[in-house]
Design an enzyme around this catalytic site. Structure first.
Site, PDB file in Angstrom:
ATOM      1  N   VAL A  62      -3.801  -4.690   5.664  1.00 19.77           N
ATOM      2  CA  VAL A  62      -5.063  -4.946   6.355  1.00 19.77           C
ATOM      3  C   VAL A  62      -6.175  -4.278   5.564  1.00 19.77           C
ATOM      4  CG1 VAL A  62      -6.381  -4.337   8.412  1.00 19.77           C
ATOM      5  CG2 VAL A  62      -4.028  -5.123   8.626  1.00 19.77           C
ATOM      6  N   CYS A 149       4.101  -4.269  11.854  1.00 14.50           N
ATOM      7  CA  CYS A 149       3.020  -3.393  12.312  1.00 14.50           C
ATOM      8  C   CYS A 149       3.470  -2.583  13.536  1.00 14.50           C
ATOM      9  CB  CYS A 149       1.789  -4.234  12.648  1.00 14.50           C
ATOM     10  SG  CYS A 149       0.410  -3.194  13.148  1.00 14.50           S
TER      11      CYS A 149
HETATM   12  C1  LIG Z   1      -3.594   0.230   4.409  1.00 12.11           C
HETATM   13  C2  LIG Z   1      -2.328  -0.424   4.841  1.00 12.11           C
HETATM   14  C3  LIG Z   1      -2.384  -1.639   5.512  1.00 12.11           C
HETATM   15  C4  LIG Z   1      -1.212  -2.289   5.896  1.00 12.11           C
HETATM   16  N1  LIG Z   1      -1.300  -3.526   6.481  1.00 12.11           N
HETATM   17  C5  LIG Z   1      -0.167  -4.242   6.702  1.00 12.11           C
HETATM   18  C6  LIG Z   1      -0.240  -5.620   7.104  1.00 12.11           C
HETATM   19  O1  LIG Z   1      -1.321  -6.204   7.235  1.00 12.11           O
HETATM   20  N2  LIG Z   1       0.931  -6.274   7.302  1.00 12.11           N
HETATM   21  C7  LIG Z   1       2.155  -5.686   7.124  1.00 12.11           C
HETATM   22  O2  LIG Z   1       3.184  -6.344   7.303  1.00 12.11           O
HETATM   23  N3  LIG Z   1       2.246  -4.400   6.730  1.00 12.11           N
HETATM   24  C8  LIG Z   1       1.123  -3.682   6.491  1.00 12.11           C
HETATM   25  N4  LIG Z   1       1.211  -2.410   5.996  1.00 12.11           N
HETATM   26  C9  LIG Z   1       2.556  -1.850   5.706  1.00 12.11           C
HETATM   27  C10 LIG Z   1       2.951  -2.112   4.251  1.00 12.11           C
HETATM   28  O3  LIG Z   1       2.950  -3.493   3.964  1.00 12.11           O
HETATM   29  C11 LIG Z   1       4.338  -1.514   3.915  1.00 12.11           C
HETATM   30  O4  LIG Z   1       5.319  -2.190   4.661  1.00 12.11           O
HETATM   31  C12 LIG Z   1       4.446  -0.034   4.215  1.00 12.11           C
HETATM   32  O5  LIG Z   1       3.295   0.675   3.828  1.00 12.11           O
HETATM   33  C13 LIG Z   1       5.655   0.568   3.492  1.00 12.11           C
HETATM   34  O6  LIG Z   1       5.540   0.434   2.109  1.00 12.11           O
HETATM   35  P1  LIG Z   1       5.290   1.716   1.148  1.00 12.11           P
HETATM   36  O7  LIG Z   1       6.411   2.680   1.418  1.00 12.11           O
HETATM   37  O8  LIG Z   1       5.307   1.167  -0.232  1.00 12.11           O
HETATM   38  O9  LIG Z   1       3.960   2.275   1.535  1.00 12.11           O
HETATM   39  C14 LIG Z   1       0.059  -1.705   5.631  1.00 12.11           C
HETATM   40  C15 LIG Z   1       0.103  -0.484   4.971  1.00 12.11           C
HETATM   41  C16 LIG Z   1      -1.059   0.158   4.580  1.00 12.11           C
HETATM   42  C17 LIG Z   1      -0.965   1.461   3.845  1.00 12.11           C
END
Ligand SMILES: Cc1cc2nc3c(=O)[nH]c(=O)nc-3n(C[C@H](O)[C@H](O)[C@H](O)COP(=O)(O)O)c2cc1C
Length: 461
Positions: A62, A149
């Site tokens: 997002v 989410c």
């Molecule tokens: C700023 C931000 C916005 C996110 N928005 C979404 C989203 O719109 N849809 C979604 O499925 N996950 C969203 N996530 C989760 C990420 O897609 C991801 O699943 C989660 O951060 C774990 O990955 P990582 O360990 O690489 O951070 C968001 C994460 C962050 C940090």
């Protein structure tokens, strides 16, 4: 690919051969993106590069996986990107909301440089999800259902990770999209399911306080039903919905391995969680045998993480050998000026841009309150460029070299334990200590709140 195959839609190709379709998408990423020509790294030619033909994916985020950010990530090695989640009902009923996310003039101008692209929607009404998805299907490669989410707003709106616990509704959404979309397949991004005690009676639950306990059996059974319903890719964020904020901690790649073993022959599986750099990418692929990895927080802070010689890998002697963070900010601003996030670029404009700069420069802003205030109050690209000049000056005066830059924002909730394993700060120090030690001073808190608008903190996703 034969001539007949090129005439088939993404959906038909997927239905013929799920893995072949996926490989085709990744192949197109390089042949169609002009940016691939700019690639001056030689590390990708290595025969032992196990990431070849694997998906290196920028997560849906997002306000943060906006078009200019995706273009920057593609330049530095990402070969598949997701849009931020679009709220299906708002997309259908609010023209101004839709215009911010979907603008055909911008799509024509970008002319496939932003492909392969998966558009993510959230929602709990199957027909609304389908109607919204139909609007975008001509200009993307798949439509994804957000089942990740964990925020309260998703619980209230009946979407995100809470859909995983409403199995029949979720399956109906996937089935309706699968049957109703003509050109592109439907994909699903999931988390691990918490045990029943967590889902049924959270207050009395005796599971670990950091939420890392999950039920593999019910997760696998749900994922299998999602594939039966038509899911063409499963992206497994290997944490439960309780693992957010201070509880983010380690992602359990062994769970993804189990998913791949049971279901990986049917459709591509993407591993998400705990990818900080290219060493992690390689380790994750080795351990999970997944078809790709997705990164969110690490790529937000440093887009070239998908380069072996980008940052903090064995290949780069644990140094940053890719571009410095100020240079990246300038590159991002250049692209954002050409494709403004609020004009079809899928962000809110200056707020989205400022938040990116905050992520890129997290290490600098903490120790430079004056520049931090400049970025927080920036109203134009010019204001942000001035803040960047101030940071550059500070780097020069303190003799800071790019190779000394480290990851900073990524580690705000995580740390390494004695064995070098990544854990959540809650697991390491206990919740009360984190809250006491982690309190922001009033000024910083106000600044961060202003950067993120009404959201709490990006870490809550
Ligand atoms: C700023 C931000 C916005 C996110 N928005 C979404 C989203 O719109 N849809 C979604 O499925 N996950 C969203 N996530 C989760 C990420 O897609 C991801 O699943 C989660 O951060 C774990 O990955 P990582 O360990 O690489 O951070 C968001 C994460 C962050 C940090």
């Amino acid at each position: 690919m034969t001539i007949n195959q090129t005439q088939l839609s993404s959906k038909e190709l997927q239905q013929q051969d799920a893995h072949g379709w996926f490989q085709g998408l990744l192949g197109n990423s390089c042949s169609e993106s002009k940016n691939c020509d700019d690639d001056d790294d030689d590390d990708d030619d290595d025969d032992d590069d196990m990431t070849k033909m694997k998906a290196l994916v920028v997560a849906p985020m997002v306000e943060q996986s906006d078009l200019p950010f995706r273009l920057l990530c593609r330049k530095y090695g990402a070969n598949l990107c997701y849009t931020p989640m679009f709220h299906a009902r708002m997309f259908l009923t609010r023209p101004r909301y839709r215009a911010q996310f979907w603008n055909l003039d911008v799509i024509r101008k970008i002319n496939k440089k932003d492909r392969p692209l998966i558009v993510q929607f959230c929602g709990g009404d199957p027909m609304e999800m389908l109607e919204a998805a139909k609007v975008v299907e001509d200009h993307c490669d798949a439509v994804d259902v957000n089942c990740g989410c964990p925020q309260g707003i998703a619980r209230r709106g009946n979407y995100g990770a809470f859909l995983l616990e409403k199995e029949e509704l979720l399956l109906k959404i996937v089935r309706v999209l699968h049957e109703g979309l003509k050109k592109v397949p439907v994909t699903v991004k999931v988390r691990l399911l918490p045990p029943k005690c967590c889902t049924m009676q959270e207050k009395g639950c005796t599971c670990q306080s950091d939420g890392s306990v999950y039920c593999l059996e019910s997760s696998l059974s749900l994922y299998e039903r999602l594939i039966d319903a038509g899911a063409a890719i499963l992206t497994v964020h290997c944490r439960t919905r309780h693992q957010k904020g201070h509880n983010t901690g380690a992602a359990d790649w062994s769970a993804v391995r189990q998913v791949v073993e049971k279901l990986g022959h049917r459709i591509p599986i993407i591993a998400n969680g705990g990818i900080a750099n290219m060493d992690d990418v390689e380790q994750c692929l080795l351990e999970t045998k997944a078809d790709g990895v997705m990164s969110s927080e690490a790529v937000l802070e440093y887009p070239p993480i998908f380069k072996r010689n980008g940052s903090h890998t064995k290949f780069s002697n644990n140094k940053r050998t890719g571009p410095g963070r100020v240079a990246l900010c300038n590159e991002y601003l250049d692209i954002a000026e050409e494709y403004p996030p609020d004009v079809g670029g899928q962000g809110s404009g200056m707020k989205c841009v400022r938040t990116h700069i905050h992520h890129f420069l997290s290490a600098d802003l903490e120790s430079n309150p004056t520049v931090r205030d400049m970025t927080i109050s920036a109203k134009s690209y010019g204001d942000l460029r001035k803040a960047l000049q101030a940071i550059e000056l500070y780097h020069n005066q303190s003799n800071m070299e790019v190779e000394d830059e480290t990851q900073h924002w990524y580690f705000r909730h995580r740390c390494e334990d004695k064995e070098g394993k990544m854990v959540s700060k809650t697991a390491m120090f206990g919740k009360s200590q984190i809250l006491a030690g982690g309190e922001l001073n009033e000024e910083t808190a106000k600044g961060i709140a202003c950067l993120f608008g009404n959201c709490n903190d990006a870490s809550d996703y």
